[in-house]
Structure formats: structure tokens, C-alpha cells
Write a protein that holds these residues in place. Structure first.
Motif, PDB file in Angstrom:
ATOM      1  N   THR A  49     -40.318  34.566  24.232  1.00 38.34           N
ATOM      2  CA  THR A  49     -41.374  35.549  23.926  1.00 38.34           C
ATOM      3  C   THR A  49     -42.733  35.037  24.383  1.00 38.34           C
ATOM      4  OG1 THR A  49     -41.567  34.643  21.689  1.00 38.34           O
ATOM      5  CG2 THR A  49     -40.128  36.575  21.992  1.00 38.34           C
ATOM      6  N   ASN A  62     -51.001  33.096   5.863  1.00 42.94           N
ATOM      7  CA  ASN A  62     -50.263  33.739   6.964  1.00 42.94           C
ATOM      8  C   ASN A  62     -48.971  32.967   7.226  1.00 42.94           C
ATOM      9  OD1 ASN A  62     -49.431  35.197   9.164  1.00 42.94           O
ATOM     10  ND2 ASN A  62     -51.296  34.891  10.367  1.00 42.94           N
ATOM     11  N   LEU A  64     -45.244  31.493   8.427  1.00 42.08           N
ATOM     12  CA  LEU A  64     -44.698  31.115   9.735  1.00 42.08           C
ATOM     13  C   LEU A  64     -43.268  31.598   9.897  1.00 42.08           C
ATOM     14  CD1 LEU A  64     -45.774  27.361   9.972  1.00 42.08           C
ATOM     15  CD2 LEU A  64     -46.994  29.376  10.851  1.00 42.08           C
ATOM     16  N   ILE A  65     -42.863  31.784  11.157  1.00 34.34           N
ATOM     17  CA  ILE A  65     -41.462  32.082  11.479  1.00 34.34           C
ATOM     18  C   ILE A  65     -40.702  30.760  11.588  1.00 34.34           C
ATOM     19  CG2 ILE A  65     -39.894  33.014  13.218  1.00 34.34           C
ATOM     20  CD1 ILE A  65     -42.131  35.022  13.962  1.00 34.34           C
ATOM     21  N   THR A  88     -37.018  38.855  14.812  1.00 29.98           N
ATOM     22  CA  THR A  88     -37.238  38.043  13.614  1.00 29.98           C
ATOM     23  C   THR A  88     -36.913  38.893  12.403  1.00 29.98           C
ATOM     24  OG1 THR A  88     -38.988  36.767  14.679  1.00 29.98           O
ATOM     25  CG2 THR A  88     -39.016  36.820  12.271  1.00 29.98           C
ATOM     26  N   VAL A  98     -37.026  39.199   8.110  1.00 30.26           N
ATOM     27  CA  VAL A  98     -37.616  38.665   6.877  1.00 30.26           C
ATOM     28  C   VAL A  98     -36.599  38.831   5.754  1.00 30.26           C
ATOM     29  CG1 VAL A  98     -39.467  38.948   5.181  1.00 30.26           C
ATOM     30  CG2 VAL A  98     -39.979  39.138   7.642  1.00 30.26           C
ATOM     31  N   THR A 112     -40.369  35.305   0.467  1.00 34.17           N
ATOM     32  CA  THR A 112     -39.528  35.632   1.625  1.00 34.17           C
ATOM     33  C   THR A 112     -39.803  34.661   2.761  1.00 34.17           C
ATOM     34  OG1 THR A 112     -41.187  37.149   2.501  1.00 34.17           O
ATOM     35  CG2 THR A 112     -39.495  38.104   1.070  1.00 34.17           C
ATOM     36  N   PRO A 167     -45.443  29.132  15.087  1.00 36.35           N
ATOM     37  CA  PRO A 167     -46.225  30.321  15.415  1.00 36.35           C
ATOM     38  C   PRO A 167     -46.513  30.292  16.911  1.00 36.35           C
ATOM     39  CG  PRO A 167     -47.695  28.619  14.644  1.00 36.35           C
ATOM     40  CD  PRO A 167     -46.307  28.011  14.685  1.00 36.35           C
ATOM     41  N   GLU A 226     -44.803  38.794  21.456  1.00 39.22           N
ATOM     42  CA  GLU A 226     -44.119  38.172  20.337  1.00 39.22           C
ATOM     43  C   GLU A 226     -42.942  39.027  19.860  1.00 39.22           C
ATOM     44  OE1 GLU A 226     -47.201  39.098  20.610  1.00 39.22           O
ATOM     45  OE2 GLU A 226     -48.579  37.436  20.213  1.00 39.22           O
ATOM     46  N   SER A 227     -42.025  38.372  19.134  1.00 36.67           N
ATOM     47  CA  SER A 227     -40.798  39.026  18.670  1.00 36.67           C
ATOM     48  C   SER A 227     -41.077  40.223  17.759  1.00 36.67           C
ATOM     49  CB  SER A 227     -39.938  38.009  17.904  1.00 36.67           C
ATOM     50  OG  SER A 227     -40.645  37.526  16.770  1.00 36.67           O
ATOM     51  N   VAL A 261     -40.709  41.901  14.365  1.00 35.27           N
ATOM     52  CA  VAL A 261     -40.491  41.375  13.006  1.00 35.27           C
ATOM     53  C   VAL A 261     -39.969  42.514  12.130  1.00 35.27           C
ATOM     54  CG1 VAL A 261     -41.506  40.269  10.972  1.00 35.27           C
ATOM     55  CG2 VAL A 261     -42.320  39.634  13.256  1.00 35.27           C
ATOM     56  N   LEU A 308     -42.278  45.293  10.703  1.00 35.60           N
ATOM     57  CA  LEU A 308     -43.624  44.820  10.361  1.00 35.60           C
ATOM     58  C   LEU A 308     -44.455  44.606  11.615  1.00 35.60           C
ATOM     59  CD1 LEU A 308     -42.845  42.126   7.616  1.00 35.60           C
ATOM     60  CD2 LEU A 308     -43.310  44.570   7.332  1.00 35.60           C
TER      61      LEU A 308
HETATM   62  O1  TXA Z   1     -42.063  35.607  19.259  1.00 33.87           O
HETATM   63  C1  TXA Z   1     -42.498  35.100  18.228  1.00 33.87           C
HETATM   64  O2  TXA Z   1     -42.275  35.592  17.118  1.00 33.87           O
HETATM   65  C2  TXA Z   1     -43.336  33.827  18.371  1.00 33.87           C
HETATM   66  C3  TXA Z   1     -42.423  32.714  18.908  1.00 33.87           C
HETATM   67  C4  TXA Z   1     -43.102  31.373  18.903  1.00 33.87           C
HETATM   68  O3  TXA Z   1     -41.250  32.663  18.148  1.00 33.87           O
HETATM   69  N1  TXA Z   1     -43.921  33.462  17.120  1.00 33.87           N
HETATM   70  C5  TXA Z   1     -44.927  34.162  16.564  1.00 33.87           C
HETATM   71  O4  TXA Z   1     -45.393  33.614  15.379  1.00 33.87           O
HETATM   72  O5  TXA Z   1     -45.419  35.167  17.050  1.00 33.87           O
HETATM   73  P1  TXA Z   1     -46.770  34.034  14.699  1.00 33.87           P
HETATM   74  O6  TXA Z   1     -46.968  33.063  13.598  1.00 33.87           O
HETATM   75  O7  TXA Z   1     -47.807  34.128  15.744  1.00 33.87           O
HETATM   76  O8  TXA Z   1     -46.471  35.444  14.084  1.00 33.87           O
HETATM   77  C6  TXA Z   1     -45.571  35.520  12.981  1.00 33.87           C
HETATM   78  C7  TXA Z   1     -45.656  36.881  12.357  1.00 33.87           C
HETATM   79  C8  TXA Z   1     -46.975  37.071  11.672  1.00 33.87           C
HETATM   80  O9  TXA Z   1     -47.373  38.416  11.825  1.00 33.87           O
HETATM   81  C9  TXA Z   1     -46.627  36.778  10.221  1.00 33.87           C
HETATM   82  O10 TXA Z   1     -47.510  37.384   9.313  1.00 33.87           O
HETATM   83  C10 TXA Z   1     -45.230  37.362  10.136  1.00 33.87           C
HETATM   84  O11 TXA Z   1     -44.642  37.015  11.371  1.00 33.87           O
HETATM   85  N2  TXA Z   1     -44.461  36.728   9.056  1.00 33.87           N
HETATM   86  C11 TXA Z   1     -44.032  35.458   8.970  1.00 33.87           C
HETATM   87  N3  TXA Z   1     -43.384  35.234   7.806  1.00 33.87           N
HETATM   88  C12 TXA Z   1     -43.386  36.406   7.142  1.00 33.87           C
HETATM   89  C13 TXA Z   1     -42.882  36.838   5.866  1.00 33.87           C
HETATM   90  N4  TXA Z   1     -42.228  35.996   5.053  1.00 33.87           N
HETATM   91  N5  TXA Z   1     -43.084  38.121   5.507  1.00 33.87           N
HETATM   92  C14 TXA Z   1     -43.725  38.970   6.328  1.00 33.87           C
HETATM   93  N6  TXA Z   1     -44.245  38.641   7.521  1.00 33.87           N
HETATM   94  C15 TXA Z   1     -44.077  37.367   7.934  1.00 33.87           C
END
Ligand code: TXA
Ligand code: MG
Length: 344
Positions: free
Chosen positions: A43, A70, A72-73, A106, A108, A125, A150, A188-189, A191, A202
Motif C-alpha cells: 500500500t 490514534n 496503530l495497525i 485491515t 478491526v 479493539t 503506521p 493506504e489499506s 479499514v 472506516l
Molecule cells: O495500508 C496501510 O494501512 C498502511 C500500511 C503501513 O499497512 N498503514 C496505515 O497506518 O495506513 P496508519 O496508522 O497511517 O492508519 C491506520 C488507520 C488510522 O486511520 C487509524 O485511526 C485506524 O487505522 N485504526 C487503527 N486501529 C484502529 C482501531 N482499533 N479502531 C479503529 N480505527 C483504527
């Protein structure tokens, strides 16, 4: 007293099997030592840390300047690893995995006790993805632990799709970045929240609502469902993924309308970059005119690179044509709307 040399970020290539294996081993040793590394995913480039090392996870937040709320994934390389991270695994995850994993999706889920508050932002979660990129998959397997990552950018800035983008923001802040060329997906993926009563998207991505609905007929119509248990997804706030130059959306009617829109934003054509998804008859001396491929996957792959390049040219304004409707365009539309959101 003596001057310390500025910290440097090591760049490792992966274009031969030997270099690839060497970069996997180096990345794993960096992660084992509790540090972070920027690594390729299909991604965008990710800023990786051992998900079971809370101190390493906190480093991610420090480096990015990311708010602790915020979440993390967490990235896994098997269903066994997923079960280790999730409290419960609904049957739908197995069906989704069959069609979309490894890949840019991704989910949740309720978290397990092995997932720390540092990852979830204190919530109940956890977001989990099984990435398809061969380098990332090897790193997770060799580390033997899930990897929190992230996007490898500073908070609220463009996500990187090349090593050049990563170094532009993080050079000297991290010990290692691994180069595997431009990311194939480019945004990005998707979600998908499976922790509520109804599945809900999301964050839209290249795996569209229509594609997911084939597996999840009860997928919520909206981007977020009203009765979601999760309230925190700061990545879904406006002003995310923004270039430095102001960016405005337009619907193409005529070039004179574009010139007027530029003027309303204090820019003449010579200070404005135009981005469209179809060739448009333009004659004014625009700073640059970029035509994206009229295909959501190819457009997504090109988007961040073109925004990065345009930003470097320091235009006064970027005008970008509103993408078409349709769920296959939702990921691209979402990123563009965020980039155009008013800044405080
Ligand atoms: O493609 C992707 O998803 C990339 C690659 C590195 O895997 N990662 C990515 O991570 O975009 P980041 O941290 O930039 O975005 C993660 C998203 C954020 O919008 C965050 O709020 C949401 O996922 N997220 C993470 N954990 C969550 C949770 N437990 N509940 C709801 N939203 C969550
Ligand atoms: Mg991000």
C-alpha cells in the motif's frame, strides 16, 4: 565538547535475492533491538516496530509526532498470529481472508490481552492486516511477532510510496529504510470495522465496498455505521494526508472557470498546478498540468507521487478534478477530499 555527526538513515536495496535476504535480516535485528525501520508494503511504506514491545511502539508515536489516541495497525503473517492479537475472531474474517488476504485490507476486531494500550490508543479493539508484500511477510515471519506499522510519514503529511518520500520526512530520525521501489497499490489499506453490530468501512481503499459486499452482504451503506462501538479513528478526520500547497477540487466546465477559481484562491495560472483524470483542452500558461489514468487502481498508484512532486515545485495552489462517483473510486476520492480539507 565535540560536534556529533548528524544521524544518518541507512538505505538497503532489495533488487537481488542476496540483498533482499540481507535487508530482511537487518530489519529483523533492528526490530528485535526495540528500534523502528521504514519498510515497503504493497500500500504505502510503513514505519515498523515489534508489536509486542511497548517501548518500540511508543517510538513510532514519538518519531511521527502522532497523538497517542490514534491507534496503530498490527500486521500478521498467518491466521494463528491473528488469533494471538484478537480477542474473538468472527467467522466473517475467515471468509474475508480467503478473498482478500494477504492484501490491502485491515479489519478491526476486539483485542486480545497481548495487545497493549500503546497500540490501541486505550480502546478495546485492534486493527489487523495480513500484508501481501513479500518483504514485509518475510520480516514478520522471521521476527515471529506481529509488526505494528503506521504509514512512514510525519503526522498529517502525505503517506510515502517511495523511499525518496520516506527520506524527505524521516531522514536522520530512523536508523533504517528498505527500498523495494514504488508501492503497487499506492494508497493506504481499506479499514473495515467488524467489532460493531454491522460491518462498516472506516477508511475506504482500493478494496471497495462493492467488493466487500460480495462477502459481507450486511455491510453498512455509509463510510461509518451509527451504532459502531469504535469511536476513535483519527485517520478518518479531515486534514490528513495533506500536501503543503493548498489544494482545491473542481468539476471541469471550461478553462475560464478554472482561471477564475485560481484567482479566487489568490493564484494566477502560472502559480497553479492542474490535475485531471481526463485530458482537458487547456491553453493558459499553467505551472503544470497532470493527467491521471482514468482507472481507480492506476490513479491510486500515481496519486501520492504526483502530489509529492507537485508540492516540491512549490505552487501557490493545486487544483484537482473531482474523481467520478462509484465505490471503486471511493479510496482515491477520500484521500483527495482530505488533502483539500480546510487547514487550521
Ligand atoms: O495500508 C496501510 O494501512 C498502511 C500500511 C503501513 O499497512 N498503514 C496505515 O497506518 O495506513 P496508519 O496508522 O497511517 O492508519 C491506520 C488507520 C488510522 O486511520 C487509524 O485511526 C485506524 O487505522 N485504526 C487503527 N486501529 C484502529 C482501531 N482499533 N479502531 C479503529 N480505527 C483504527
Ligand atoms: Mg497514515
Amino acid at each position: 565538547m565535540h560536534n556529533m555527526p548528524p544521524p544518518v538513515t541507512k538505505v538497503l536495496e532489495t533488487f537481488t535475492p542476496q540483498l533482499f535476504r540481507h535487508a530482511v535480516a537487518e530489519t529483523v535485528s533492528v526490530l528485535r533491538s526495540g528500534q523502528v525501520a521504514a519498510i515497503p508494503t504493497e500500500t504505502v511504506y510503513g514505519l515498523a516496530a515489534d508489536a509486542f514491545n511497548p517501548q518500540a511502539v511508543r517510538r513510532i508515536f514519538q518519531i511521527k509526532g502522532r497523538p497517542a489516541v490514534n491507534p496503530l495497525i498490527v500486521h500478521v503473517a498467518s491466521m494463528a498470529m491473528l488469533r494471538d492479537c484478537a480477542g474473538t475472531v468472527p467467522e466473517s474474517v475467515h471468509r474475508l481472508a480467503e478473498f482478500f488476504w494477504p492484501g490491502p485490507l485491515t479489519v478491526v476486531l476486539p483485542r486480545s490481552e497481548k495487545i497493549s494500550d500503546d497500540i490501541t490508543g486505550g480502546g478495546g479493539t485492534v486493527a489487523i492486516r495480513w500484508p501481501g508484500h513479500p518483504f514485509f511477510r518475510d520480516v514478520i515471519r522471521e521476527l515471529g511477532n506481529p509488526v505494528a506499522a503506521p504509514s512512514a510519514n510525519l503526522s498529517n503529511r502525505l503517506s510515502p510510496t517511495t523511499v525518496e518520500h520516506v527520506l524527505d520526512q524521516l531522514n536522520g530520525l530512523i536508523p533504517l529504510v528498505v527500498d523495494a521501489g514504488p508501492c503497487a497499490v499506492g494508497i493506504e489499506s481499506t479499514v473495515l470495522d467488524l467489532s460493531g453490530t454491522v460491518p462498516a468501512i472506516l477508511r475506504p481503499g482500493i478494496i471497495s465496498a462493492d467488493a466487500l459486499r460480495a462477502v459481507l452482504p450486511d455491510l453498512s451503506e455509509g463510510i461509518t455505521s451509527k451504532d459502531r462501538t469504535v469511536s476513535r479513528s483519527p485517520g478518518t478526520m479531515p486534514i490528513h494526508y495533506a500536501p503543503v500547497a493548498p489544494l482545491r477540487l473542481f468539476h471541469f466546465t471550461s478553462e475560464s472557470d478554472l482561471i477564475q477559481l485560481a484567482g479566487e484562491n489568490d493564484a494566477g495560472p502560472g502559480q497553479t498546478i492542474i490535475m485531471t483524470h481526463l485530458p482537458r483542452p487547456l491553453a493558459a500558461p499553467w505551472k503544470d498540468c497532470i493527467v491521471f489514468p482514468f482507472d481507480p487502481e492506476a490513479y491510486a498508484r500515481a496519486l501520492y507521487g504526483e502530489l509529492f512532486r507537485s508540492d516540491k515545485a512549490q505552487p501557490r495552489l493545486i487544483l484537482i478534478e473531482s474523481p467520478p462517483d462509484g465505490t471503486e473510486w471511493a479510496g482515491v476520492s477520500d484521500r483527495i477530499k482530505r488533502a483539500a480539507a480546510p487547514r487550521s
